[in-house]
Design a protein around this motif. Structure first.
Motif, PDB file in Angstrom:
ATOM      1  N   ILE A 225       1.578   4.079  -3.025  1.00 37.07           N
ATOM      2  CA  ILE A 225       1.397   5.532  -2.915  1.00 37.07           C
ATOM      3  C   ILE A 225       2.652   6.237  -3.407  1.00 37.07           C
ATOM      4  N   ARG A 226       3.781   5.728  -2.986  1.00 40.91           N
ATOM      5  CA  ARG A 226       5.018   6.400  -3.377  1.00 40.91           C
ATOM      6  C   ARG A 226       5.279   6.275  -4.861  1.00 40.91           C
ATOM      7  N   THR A 227       4.968   5.110  -5.403  1.00 48.78           N
ATOM      8  CA  THR A 227       5.181   4.927  -6.830  1.00 48.78           C
ATOM      9  C   THR A 227       4.298   5.899  -7.603  1.00 48.78           C
TER      10      THR A 227
ATOM     11  N   PHE B 271      -3.823   8.148   7.266  1.00 47.71           N
ATOM     12  CA  PHE B 271      -2.604   7.839   8.023  1.00 47.71           C
ATOM     13  C   PHE B 271      -2.021   6.521   7.529  1.00 47.71           C
ATOM     14  N   LEU B 272      -0.726   6.549   7.284  1.00 50.84           N
ATOM     15  CA  LEU B 272      -0.032   5.350   6.813  1.00 50.84           C
ATOM     16  C   LEU B 272       0.335   4.475   8.011  1.00 50.84           C
ATOM     17  N   ALA B 273      -0.575   3.654   8.418  1.00 52.72           N
ATOM     18  CA  ALA B 273      -0.280   2.758   9.541  1.00 52.72           C
ATOM     19  C   ALA B 273       0.506   1.561   9.011  1.00 52.72           C
TER      20      ALA B 273
ATOM     21  N   MET C 144       0.845  -1.200   0.000  1.00 56.14           N
ATOM     22  CA  MET C 144       0.000   0.000   0.000  1.00 56.14           C
ATOM     23  C   MET C 144       0.875   1.243   0.000  1.00 56.14           C
ATOM     24  N   ARG C 145       1.809   1.196   0.930  1.00 59.76           N
ATOM     25  CA  ARG C 145       2.679   2.335   1.077  1.00 59.76           C
ATOM     26  C   ARG C 145       3.529   2.564  -0.158  1.00 59.76           C
ATOM     27  N   SER C 146       4.096   1.484  -0.659  1.00 57.77           N
ATOM     28  CA  SER C 146       4.957   1.650  -1.818  1.00 57.77           C
ATOM     29  C   SER C 146       4.149   2.059  -3.049  1.00 57.77           C
TER      30      SER C 146
ATOM     31  N   GLY D  36      15.241  11.030   5.760  1.00 56.05           N
ATOM     32  CA  GLY D  36      15.953  11.439   6.969  1.00 56.05           C
ATOM     33  C   GLY D  36      17.265  10.693   7.180  1.00 56.05           C
ATOM     34  N   GLN D  37      17.406   9.576   6.493  1.00 54.18           N
ATOM     35  CA  GLN D  37      18.608   8.766   6.708  1.00 54.18           C
ATOM     36  C   GLN D  37      19.863   9.515   6.254  1.00 54.18           C
ATOM     37  N   GLU D  38      20.894   9.371   7.072  1.00 51.16           N
ATOM     38  CA  GLU D  38      22.172  10.055   6.855  1.00 51.16           C
ATOM     39  C   GLU D  38      22.712   9.863   5.431  1.00 51.16           C
TER      40      GLU D  38
ATOM     41  N   GLY E 116       6.778  19.240  16.503  1.00 54.28           N
ATOM     42  CA  GLY E 116       6.961  18.052  17.345  1.00 54.28           C
ATOM     43  C   GLY E 116       5.868  17.065  16.964  1.00 54.28           C
ATOM     44  N   ASN E 117       6.200  16.062  16.172  1.00 49.96           N
ATOM     45  CA  ASN E 117       5.182  15.142  15.649  1.00 49.96           C
ATOM     46  C   ASN E 117       4.959  13.938  16.581  1.00 49.96           C
ATOM     47  N   LYS E 118       3.901  13.213  16.335  1.00 53.19           N
ATOM     48  CA  LYS E 118       3.451  12.041  17.105  1.00 53.19           C
ATOM     49  C   LYS E 118       2.894  12.457  18.471  1.00 53.19           C
TER      50      LYS E 118
ATOM     51  N   GLY F 151      14.114  16.382   8.801  1.00 52.15           N
ATOM     52  CA  GLY F 151      14.194  15.846  10.160  1.00 52.15           C
ATOM     53  C   GLY F 151      14.681  14.402  10.104  1.00 52.15           C
ATOM     54  N   ASP F 152      15.012  13.868  11.270  1.00 53.89           N
ATOM     55  CA  ASP F 152      15.559  12.503  11.351  1.00 53.89           C
ATOM     56  C   ASP F 152      14.637  11.463  10.698  1.00 53.89           C
ATOM     57  N   SER F 153      15.214  10.356  10.356  1.00 53.15           N
ATOM     58  CA  SER F 153      14.433   9.236   9.818  1.00 53.15           C
ATOM     59  C   SER F 153      13.442   8.738  10.880  1.00 53.15           C
ATOM     60  N   GLY F 154      12.210   8.530  10.463  1.00 55.43           N
ATOM     61  CA  GLY F 154      11.208   7.962  11.367  1.00 55.43           C
ATOM     62  C   GLY F 154      10.394   8.965  12.155  1.00 55.43           C
ATOM     63  N   VAL F 155      10.646  10.276  11.972  1.00 57.47           N
ATOM     64  CA  VAL F 155       9.903  11.264  12.766  1.00 57.47           C
ATOM     65  C   VAL F 155       8.480  11.463  12.239  1.00 57.47           C
ATOM     66  N   GLY F 156       8.236  11.020  10.997  1.00 59.22           N
ATOM     67  CA  GLY F 156       6.873  11.094  10.455  1.00 59.22           C
ATOM     68  C   GLY F 156       6.676  12.079   9.311  1.00 59.22           C
ATOM     69  N   LYS F 157       7.740  12.394   8.581  1.00 61.33           N
ATOM     70  CA  LYS F 157       7.638  13.366   7.473  1.00 61.33           C
ATOM     71  C   LYS F 157       6.687  12.867   6.379  1.00 61.33           C
TER      72      LYS F 157
HETATM   73  N1  LIG Z   1       1.803   7.403  16.637  1.00 60.22           N
HETATM   74  C1  LIG Z   1       2.229   8.023  15.549  1.00 60.22           C
HETATM   75  N2  LIG Z   1       3.021   7.370  14.661  1.00 60.22           N
HETATM   76  C2  LIG Z   1       3.433   8.065  13.587  1.00 60.22           C
HETATM   77  C3  LIG Z   1       3.062   9.411  13.328  1.00 60.22           C
HETATM   78  N3  LIG Z   1       3.653   9.798  12.178  1.00 60.22           N
HETATM   79  C4  LIG Z   1       4.347   8.763  11.728  1.00 60.22           C
HETATM   80  N4  LIG Z   1       4.236   7.708  12.558  1.00 60.22           N
HETATM   81  C5  LIG Z   1       4.864   6.393  12.405  1.00 60.22           C
HETATM   82  O1  LIG Z   1       6.280   6.609  12.423  1.00 60.22           O
HETATM   83  C6  LIG Z   1       6.942   5.782  11.480  1.00 60.22           C
HETATM   84  C7  LIG Z   1       7.772   6.612  10.541  1.00 60.22           C
HETATM   85  O2  LIG Z   1       6.949   7.450   9.759  1.00 60.22           O
HETATM   86  P1  LIG Z   1       7.446   8.066   8.370  1.00 60.22           P
HETATM   87  O3  LIG Z   1       6.484   9.147   8.005  1.00 60.22           O
HETATM   88  O4  LIG Z   1       7.660   7.023   7.372  1.00 60.22           O
HETATM   89  O5  LIG Z   1       8.852   8.702   8.802  1.00 60.22           O
HETATM   90  P2  LIG Z   1       9.842   9.599   7.931  1.00 60.22           P
HETATM   91  O6  LIG Z   1      10.175  10.804   8.753  1.00 60.22           O
HETATM   92  O7  LIG Z   1       9.248   9.864   6.610  1.00 60.22           O
HETATM   93  O8  LIG Z   1      11.123   8.683   7.827  1.00 60.22           O
HETATM   94  P3  LIG Z   1      12.251   8.687   6.649  1.00 60.22           P
HETATM   95  O9  LIG Z   1      11.525   8.544   5.359  1.00 60.22           O
HETATM   96  O10 LIG Z   1      13.146   7.526   6.944  1.00 60.22           O
HETATM   97  O11 LIG Z   1      12.991   9.969   6.766  1.00 60.22           O
HETATM   98  C8  LIG Z   1       5.832   4.977  10.779  1.00 60.22           C
HETATM   99  O12 LIG Z   1       5.767   3.700  11.379  1.00 60.22           O
HETATM  100  C9  LIG Z   1       4.561   5.758  11.054  1.00 60.22           C
HETATM  101  O13 LIG Z   1       3.424   4.944  11.085  1.00 60.22           O
HETATM  102  C10 LIG Z   1       2.207  10.056  14.276  1.00 60.22           C
HETATM  103  O14 LIG Z   1       1.814  11.221  14.171  1.00 60.22           O
HETATM  104  N5  LIG Z   1       1.828   9.311  15.361  1.00 60.22           N
END
Ligand SMILES: Nc1nc2c(ncn2[C@@H]2O[C@H](COP(=O)(O)OP(=O)(O)OP(=O)(O)O)[C@@H](O)[C@H]2O)c(=O)[nH]1
Ligand SMILES: [Mg+2]
Length: 257
Positions: free
Chosen positions: A5-7, A89-91, A1-3, A123-125, A177-179, A71-77
């Motif tokens: 969307i990106r494609t 939301f991409l769960a 699903m995620r890929s 976000g990855q270095e 400040g996400n999440k 921002g760092d990898s995984g912050v939710g960009k």
């Molecule tokens: N609980 C919660 N989880 C979130 C939120 N935003 C993102 N996530 C989760 O955090 C993880 C990383 O989200 P991404 O949006 O892919 O992170 P990214 O910053 O794009 O990471 P890179 O592409 O590596 O830079 C995923 O598992 C998401 O489901 C949020 O607002 N709340």
């Protein structure tokens, strides 16, 4: 699903309108770093046509800006962008962005159609040199950390140093400040985010791509700031971004989605 969307978004990017304003290739096409940016990036991120233009989704717009998510990898960009663009939301499992990608959205700001071209960076270095090459064309930067990840907050200073080094001097920067939905796992207090933002003189708010909290507001505030800067009448007061955000959050009883 995620890929998928990106494609899809990559395909859009390739056939996007106004090819000089859109990337002609992505790092995944084999070009990397500064070479890619030199080929793709126009001299200015700003588009100000004398009459309305039409976006690749068929929507008219009056003015266009480039906004970058960093921002760092995984912050939710990526999730923040998908929430803003698609309201979803991409769960599920986390798929880290490779290189850089973008999506367009046209917003109506004070009766002006504003197109935001939103760049989602990795976000990855190992992709940092790709990101550096795109900074100079950004009109605004949304700098994210994850409130459940202290290291991502601690790295904000380094991100701001990088922004000062590579971005335009007058770039609009907003700290997010996400999440904020993750109350149990929270590692960074809202006050800490506010303090850091004050120290660097940038507006701040907490967001959640999951619940939608403040997502629309973050992009609207940036679009308003950029539109005011460009179209402000001489006697019109300067747009106060943080004041606008605070007022909107108060009106919405703090938690706007
Ligand atoms: N609980 C919660 N989880 C979130 C939120 N935003 C993102 N996530 C989760 O955090 C993880 C990383 O989200 P991404 O949006 O892919 O992170 P990214 O910053 O794009 O990471 P890179 O592409 O590596 O830079 C995923 O598992 C998401 O489901 C949020 O607002 N709340
Ligand atoms: Mg991503």
């Amino acid at each position: 699903m995620r890929s998928v969307i990106r494609t899809m978004s990559r395909k859009k990017a390739v056939k996007g309108r106004g090819s000089s304003k859109s990337p002609k290739s992505s790092p995944s096409s084999g070009r990397t770093g500064k070479g890619l940016a030199a080929a793709a990036a126009p001299s200015s991120g700003l588009v100000y046509p004398s009459r309305p233009s039409i976006s690749n989704s068929g929507e008219f717009y009056d003015i266009a800006f480039k906004v970058m998510l960093v921002g760092d990898s995984g912050v939710g960009k990526t999730c923040l962008l998908v929430r803003f663009k698609d309201g979803a939301f991409l769960a599920g499992s986390f798929i880290s962005t490779v290189g850089i990608d973008f999506r367009n959205k046209v917003m109506s700001i004070d009766a002006v159609k504003v197109k935001l071209q939103i760049w989602d960076t990795a976000g990855q270095e190992r992709f940092r040199s790709v990101t550096h090459a795109y900074y100079r064309d950004a009109n605004a930067l949304l700098l994210l950390y994850d409130v459940t990840n202290k290291a991502s907050f601690d790295n904000i200073r380094a991100w701001l140093t990088e922004i000062h080094e590579y971005a335009q001097q007058d770039v609009v920067v907003m700290l997010l400040g996400n999440k904020a939905d993750s109350t149990h796992d929270r590692a960074v207090k809202r006050e800490e985010g506010e303090k850091l933002a004050k120290e660097f003189g940038v507006p701040f708010m907490e967001t959640s791509a999951k619940s939608g909290l403040n997502v629309e507001l973050a992009f609207t505030a940036v679009a308003k700031e950029l539109k005011h800067r460009t179209m402000k009448e001489p006697d019109e007061p300067k747009f106060q971004l943080q004041e606008y955000v605070n007022k909107e959050m108060r009106t919405a009883g703090c938690c706007r989605s």
